[in-house]
Enzyme design. Structure first.
Site, PDB file in Angstrom:
ATOM      1  N   HIS A  57      12.503  24.676  58.604  1.00 34.87           N
ATOM      2  CA  HIS A  57      13.013  24.667  57.228  1.00 34.87           C
ATOM      3  C   HIS A  57      12.968  26.087  56.667  1.00 34.87           C
ATOM      4  O   HIS A  57      12.104  26.893  57.061  1.00 34.87           O
ATOM      5  CB  HIS A  57      12.166  23.742  56.345  1.00 34.87           C
ATOM      6  CG  HIS A  57      12.428  22.284  56.571  1.00 34.87           C
ATOM      7  ND1 HIS A  57      11.926  21.293  55.743  1.00 34.87           N
ATOM      8  CD2 HIS A  57      13.147  21.644  57.523  1.00 34.87           C
ATOM      9  CE1 HIS A  57      12.326  20.107  56.168  1.00 34.87           C
ATOM     10  NE2 HIS A  57      13.071  20.286  57.251  1.00 34.87           N
ATOM     11  N   GLU A  59      12.020  27.325  53.791  1.00 34.74           N
ATOM     12  CA  GLU A  59      10.805  27.721  53.065  1.00 34.74           C
ATOM     13  C   GLU A  59       9.617  27.933  54.001  1.00 34.74           C
ATOM     14  O   GLU A  59       8.848  28.880  53.840  1.00 34.74           O
ATOM     15  CB  GLU A  59      10.435  26.666  52.009  1.00 34.74           C
ATOM     16  CG  GLU A  59      11.522  26.359  50.996  1.00 34.74           C
ATOM     17  CD  GLU A  59      12.384  25.166  51.392  1.00 34.74           C
ATOM     18  OE1 GLU A  59      12.812  25.077  52.569  1.00 34.74           O
ATOM     19  OE2 GLU A  59      12.638  24.313  50.528  1.00 34.74           O
ATOM     20  N   CYS A  87       9.982  20.389  50.690  1.00 36.09           N
ATOM     21  CA  CYS A  87       9.420  19.114  51.167  1.00 36.09           C
ATOM     22  C   CYS A  87       7.897  19.258  51.273  1.00 36.09           C
ATOM     23  O   CYS A  87       7.341  20.348  51.060  1.00 36.09           O
ATOM     24  CB  CYS A  87      10.030  18.744  52.514  1.00 36.09           C
ATOM     25  SG  CYS A  87       9.370  19.716  53.897  1.00 36.09           S
ATOM     26  N   CYS A  90       6.802  22.060  53.652  1.00 33.22           N
ATOM     27  CA  CYS A  90       6.999  23.407  53.104  1.00 33.22           C
ATOM     28  C   CYS A  90       6.057  23.669  51.934  1.00 33.22           C
ATOM     29  O   CYS A  90       5.536  24.784  51.779  1.00 33.22           O
ATOM     30  CB  CYS A  90       8.451  23.606  52.696  1.00 33.22           C
ATOM     31  SG  CYS A  90       9.554  23.598  54.124  1.00 33.22           S
TER      32      CYS A  90
END
Ligand SMILES: Nc1ccnc(=O)[nH]1
Length: 161
Positions: A57, A59, A87, A90
């Site tokens: 991801h 982040e 999420c 993250c």
């Protein structure tokens, strides 16, 4: 310019990064790290598909790079901007990495509407504020931003099944 308005150019850049990620064969998410004076220190798109990395991801990948480059004290005074709300994974990396502020464009709830039933992004329903609230430090969270909702959602248009 209000404090809130100051965040918008950074969120627009995150949307650009999300489009670049999409063009490179990844999911349309982008994030960046800004220093205390507003300088952009790092930029990152999602790399989960081309990197064959389920933790790719935007982040979390940004946090990995950030923790290699900056001290925990420095990161506490930085802001992580992201096109979509982080999420739980993250948010965990932001917490452990010690970034003091998070600003996001669209909420996880809105993202879940965009991703629908697509198995590639089974969006979690656990707002990052809830993750941070169980921690031991006050990470500031600002978002969603209706001002960038349309362009952020546009980066996802036609992507999810
Ligand atoms: N907020 C996000 C959701 C899913 N993937 C990402 O890279 N970022």
């Amino acid at each position: 310019m209000t404090d809130r308005e100051k965040h918008i150019p950074y969120l627009r850049r995150c949307v650009e990064l999300s489009l670049l990620a999409r063009e490179s064969g990844n999911t349309p998410f982008g994030a960046l790290l800004a220093g205390p004076d507003g300088t952009i220190l790092l930029e990152q798109g999602n790399i989960e598909i081309t990197g064959r990395n389920c933790t790719g991801h935007a982040e979390r990948t940004l946090m990995e790079a950030a923790s290699k480059r900056f001290s925990r004290q420095e990161l506490w005074n930085c802001t992580l901007y992201t096109s979509a709300e982080p999420c739980a994974m993250c948010a965990g990396s932001i917490y452990w990495g010690n970034v003091g502020r998070v600003v996001y464009g669209i909420s996880e709830k809105h993202l879940a509407e965009l991703t629908g039933e697509d198995e590639q992004n089974p969006t979690l329903d656990l707002p990052c504020r809830e993750v941070f609230s169980r921690g031991r430090k006050p990470i500031e969270v600002i978002g969603p931003f209706p001002e960038v909702e349309e362009e952020t959602a546009a980066a996802h248009a036609g992507y999810w099944k």
